[in-house]
Scaffold this motif. Structure first.
Motif, PDB file in Angstrom:
ATOM      1  N   LYS A  21       0.840  -1.193   0.000  1.00 29.86           N
ATOM      2  CA  LYS A  21       0.000   0.000   0.000  1.00 29.86           C
ATOM      3  C   LYS A  21       0.879   1.249   0.000  1.00 29.86           C
ATOM      4  O   LYS A  21       1.888   1.317   0.709  1.00 29.86           O
ATOM      5  CB  LYS A  21      -0.908   0.008   1.227  1.00 29.86           C
ATOM      6  N   GLN A  22       0.461   2.228  -0.788  1.00 31.46           N
ATOM      7  CA  GLN A  22       1.171   3.502  -0.857  1.00 31.46           C
ATOM      8  C   GLN A  22       0.590   4.460   0.197  1.00 31.46           C
ATOM      9  O   GLN A  22      -0.315   4.101   0.953  1.00 31.46           O
ATOM     10  CB  GLN A  22       1.044   4.094  -2.264  1.00 31.46           C
ATOM     11  N   ALA A  23       1.127   5.658   0.211  1.00 27.87           N
ATOM     12  CA  ALA A  23       0.705   6.640   1.216  1.00 27.87           C
ATOM     13  C   ALA A  23      -0.787   6.931   1.143  1.00 27.87           C
ATOM     14  O   ALA A  23      -1.429   7.231   2.162  1.00 27.87           O
ATOM     15  CB  ALA A  23       1.509   7.923   1.043  1.00 27.87           C
ATOM     16  N   ASP A  24      -1.360   6.842  -0.070  1.00 29.10           N
ATOM     17  CA  ASP A  24      -2.795   7.124  -0.231  1.00 29.10           C
ATOM     18  C   ASP A  24      -3.662   5.903   0.076  1.00 29.10           C
ATOM     19  O   ASP A  24      -4.893   5.956  -0.048  1.00 29.10           O
ATOM     20  CB  ASP A  24      -3.087   7.638  -1.636  1.00 29.10           C
ATOM     21  N   ALA A  38     -14.905  -5.379  -2.716  1.00 31.35           N
ATOM     22  CA  ALA A  38     -14.017  -6.384  -2.130  1.00 31.35           C
ATOM     23  C   ALA A  38     -12.559  -6.073  -2.432  1.00 31.35           C
ATOM     24  O   ALA A  38     -11.692  -6.205  -1.552  1.00 31.35           O
ATOM     25  CB  ALA A  38     -14.386  -7.770  -2.663  1.00 31.35           C
ATOM     26  N   LEU A  39     -12.280  -5.634  -3.647  1.00 37.32           N
ATOM     27  CA  LEU A  39     -10.894  -5.356  -4.027  1.00 37.32           C
ATOM     28  C   LEU A  39     -10.403  -4.041  -3.433  1.00 37.32           C
ATOM     29  O   LEU A  39      -9.228  -3.913  -3.060  1.00 37.32           O
ATOM     30  CB  LEU A  39     -10.749  -5.358  -5.545  1.00 37.32           C
ATOM     31  N   ARG A  40     -11.297  -3.081  -3.334  1.00 38.25           N
ATOM     32  CA  ARG A  40     -10.896  -1.828  -2.688  1.00 38.25           C
ATOM     33  C   ARG A  40     -10.553  -2.061  -1.210  1.00 38.25           C
ATOM     34  O   ARG A  40      -9.700  -1.376  -0.644  1.00 38.25           O
ATOM     35  CB  ARG A  40     -12.010  -0.791  -2.827  1.00 38.25           C
ATOM     36  N   ALA A  41     -11.194  -3.040  -0.588  1.00 42.39           N
ATOM     37  CA  ALA A  41     -10.934  -3.326   0.818  1.00 42.39           C
ATOM     38  C   ALA A  41      -9.524  -3.846   1.061  1.00 42.39           C
ATOM     39  O   ALA A  41      -9.032  -3.782   2.191  1.00 42.39           O
ATOM     40  CB  ALA A  41     -11.960  -4.336   1.332  1.00 42.39           C
ATOM     41  N   VAL A  42      -8.875  -4.366  -0.005  1.00 39.17           N
ATOM     42  CA  VAL A  42      -7.493  -4.846   0.156  1.00 39.17           C
ATOM     43  C   VAL A  42      -6.505  -3.917  -0.545  1.00 39.17           C
ATOM     44  O   VAL A  42      -5.348  -4.275  -0.757  1.00 39.17           O
ATOM     45  CB  VAL A  42      -7.334  -6.293  -0.352  1.00 39.17           C
ATOM     46  N   GLY A  43      -6.973  -2.725  -0.922  1.00 37.38           N
ATOM     47  CA  GLY A  43      -6.073  -1.718  -1.453  1.00 37.38           C
ATOM     48  C   GLY A  43      -5.962  -1.622  -2.957  1.00 37.38           C
ATOM     49  O   GLY A  43      -5.072  -0.948  -3.472  1.00 37.38           O
ATOM     50  N   ILE A  44      -6.864  -2.266  -3.686  1.00 35.39           N
ATOM     51  CA  ILE A  44      -6.866  -2.164  -5.155  1.00 35.39           C
ATOM     52  C   ILE A  44      -7.930  -1.149  -5.548  1.00 35.39           C
ATOM     53  O   ILE A  44      -9.118  -1.338  -5.266  1.00 35.39           O
ATOM     54  CB  ILE A  44      -7.149  -3.523  -5.813  1.00 35.39           C
ATOM     55  N   ASP A  45      -7.511  -0.074  -6.162  1.00 35.27           N
ATOM     56  CA  ASP A  45      -8.414   1.009  -6.544  1.00 35.27           C
ATOM     57  C   ASP A  45      -9.110   0.627  -7.846  1.00 35.27           C
ATOM     58  O   ASP A  45      -8.537   0.731  -8.929  1.00 35.27           O
ATOM     59  CB  ASP A  45      -7.633   2.312  -6.707  1.00 35.27           C
ATOM     60  N   VAL A  46     -10.343   0.182  -7.752  1.00 36.49           N
ATOM     61  CA  VAL A  46     -11.081  -0.341  -8.902  1.00 36.49           C
ATOM     62  C   VAL A  46     -12.104   0.683  -9.383  1.00 36.49           C
ATOM     63  O   VAL A  46     -12.886   1.215  -8.587  1.00 36.49           O
ATOM     64  CB  VAL A  46     -11.799  -1.660  -8.550  1.00 36.49           C
TER      65      VAL A  46
END
Length: 568
Positions: free
Chosen positions: A395-398, A425-433
């Motif tokens: 995960k980055q700073a954002d 679900a993917l945003r919850a693990v840090g993937i910006d979808v």
């Protein structure tokens, strides 16, 4: 036993033009939906070692059948084209299967039933298939149906255009027609799956006299089809309806019972529910309404909500990762995506229980070939995050690891909601979808013609055999840029190709099943597709409608035996 029908009639001509009520975008027909292709018959019929003949399957009970009445049915979405021999979209199939007959049809038990082929025989070595064709069958313009139509279709249409036939009949070397009602197919290698691929869509038979020597992809009869089936095409009013009328000189005496079918195009799911509830339409197949509406409509004594008649339509939903993508090409990322999705919750909240989590590319409904012994990726958010870290995407700073676009198949609200579930679900693990809702033409072109996508949600059908409905998504040689539903992910694994190619010609039933078990394990380890859930389809129809479920697939029943019971 060879089955025969002695009652025939002449043909009555009748094909009207297409009425344009809305602008037609050419790319819809060029890149239209290519449908999910063919799930599990009886092993004995799949692996002939000596001569066999089709026996007449029991026809639907019609002792009290009443002729007459036009069936108002809903088709959704609107078919991209009626050129079913190139584009096997499910809406296209639903309409065209009433206009054309196949060489055979299949019953709820997935066993073949005669249509244009009255019987077949296979040589002991599996290299020769002899089809005895029906006498007294006619095309809707009055031209007799003969073996010349089968020969032309096999040599030209199957080899060049029909998506399933191009794979199934890859070893076809010649087609001989010793007489007007016999066609002999010669193969260079045995292809036992053929008996499960002689239906109207997998092995389409077109009228030679209207297609030979023409520009077939642009033939004017593609969208005003002339078939041999129980209903004649009359009109396609784009955005409104497709009208079919009874073919009163159909080869089977007294069939069809219905005077016609009016396919109404109702894009809005609430509009479809209202149309069924009020009687504006009397039939809808393949989940025509929401699950909440299905539960509500099932309580009406005027409607039937039923999951029967889909035995051969074993469907599953997956995510297609673009393996050319620098991030999605990494296996740990794909594993993390599956671990991040709570599929049990997805089935419960979005699919209303009309589905079950998938364990691999072969549906559990396809009992002959299915194995649950495959790698699994249960919901585990911490595992997903650890895999993403290991893959080099912390995960980055954002708070985000990377960005992805997710394009869901534009087939209705259920697919949009599935896309939203995956996005969360993917945003919850840090993937910006970013969830993108494209129109059908743009979606299909992006995915299958230009490979311009990151992650796509889509679905397909196993059909009677994995070779027909699963192979096309995993076999590297099936990739055909511009052809919908053919290995869009770019998956290419020599070990997978070896297994799939071995199954194509394996004539030992147990060995062929074992090959497909090995393939499922490999496919689920490689994750060329991220298998999410299996469908449990349902249809909704008027309680007076009879013989609706005597089919292996609602979308391909020709409705020759369907009739309305007289109202009390």
């Amino acid at each position: 036993m060879t089955c025969r029908h002695s009652d025939h009639g002449e043909n009555r001509a009748g094909t009207d033009g297409v009425i344009e009520r809305a602008p037609v975008v050419d790319r819809r027909e060029l890149f239209g939906l290519g449908g999910a292709l063919l799930a599990g018959g009886a092993l004995g019929s799949l692996f002939p070692r000596e001569a066999h003949a089709l026996t007449e399957a029991p026809v639907p009970a019609v002792e009290n059948a009443r002729a007459g009445g036009t069936l108002d049915a809903v088709v959704h979405p609107e078919p991209p084209t009626l050129a079913f021999f190139m584009n096997t979209a499910t809406p296209t199939r639903a309409v065209v299967s009433k206009i054309f007959d196949g060489l055979v049809d299949y019953g709820p038990d997935l066993k073949p039933r005669p249509q244009l082929a009255e019987s077949w025989e296979t040589s002991a070595d599996g290299l020769t298939w002899t089809l005895k064709l029906r006498k007294g069958a006619f095309w809707h313009d009055g031209t007799p149906f003969t073996s010349a139509d089968v020969q032309f279709s096999a040599e030209v249409v199957w080899r060049r255009y029909a998506p399933t036939a191009k794979r199934i009949f890859q070893y076809l070397t010649k087609v001989e027609v010793p007489d007007a009602h016999t066609a002999v197919l010669t193969l260079s290698k045995p292809t036992p799956v053929i008996i499960n691929a002689l239906d109207v869509v997998a092995a389409p038979v077109l009228p030679r006299h209207l297609y030979e020597g023409t520009d077939i992809p642009n033939n004017p009869y593609n969208n005003k089809p002339v078939g041999t089936g129980p209903f004649v095409f009359k009109e396609w009013a784009r955005g409104s309806h497709i009208r079919l009328e009874r073919f009163d000189r159909y080869w089977q005496s007294g069939r069809p019972f219905l005077d016609g079918i009016l396919w109404k195009i109702i894009p809005d799911v609430s509009g479809r529910a209202n149309a069924l509830e009020t009687g504006l339409v009397q039939y809808g197949e393949r989940n025509p309404v929401t699950f909440a509406d299905a539960d509500r409509l099932a309580k009406s004594d005027k409607l039937v909500v039923n999951k029967d008649g889909y035995n051969g339509f074993a469907g599953w939903l997956w995510l297609i990762p673009n393996l050319r993508h620098p991030i999605l090409g990494q296996l740990k990322v794909r594993q993390a995506i599956l671990h991040a999705i709570n599929r049990d919750l997805l089935v419960k909240t979005v699919w209303g229980g009309y589905a079950t989590p998938a364990t691999g590319p072969v549906s559990s409904l396809l009992k002959t070939f299915y194995t649950p012994d495959t790698p699994q990726y249960p919901y585990d958010r911490k595992k997903a995050e650890a895999l993403l870290d290991e893959a080099g995407f912390p995960k980055q700073a954002d708070g985000w690891r990377f960005k992805l676009n997710h394009d869901f198949i534009p087939f209705g609200d259920d697919y949009r909601r599935t896309g939203e579930f995956v996005r969360q679900a993917l945003r919850a693990v840090g993937i910006d979808v970013t969830l993108r809702g494209l129109d059908l033409a743009a979606w299909t072109k992006n995915v299958f013609a230009e490979y311009n996508f990151d992650l796509v949600s889509s679905w397909g059908i196993n059909w009677q055999d994995p070779q027909i409905g699963v192979e096309q998504h995993y076999w590297s040689k099936a990739e055909a840029k511009g052809t919908p539903w053919f290995n869009a992910s770019g998956y290419a694994r020599p070990e997978a190709d070896k297994l799939l190619e071995a199954a194509q010609t394996e004539t030992d039933p147990a060995r062929r099943v074992a090959i497909y078990h090995d393939f499922q394990k490999l496919a689920q380890a490689d994750l060329g597709l991220l298998n999410i859930l299996e469908f449990r389809w349902f249809g909704v129809w008027d309680a007076r409608l009879r013989n609706v479920t005597n089919t292996f697939n609602h979308s391909q029943s020709n409705f020759a035996h369907v009739w309305f019971e007289q109202s009390a």
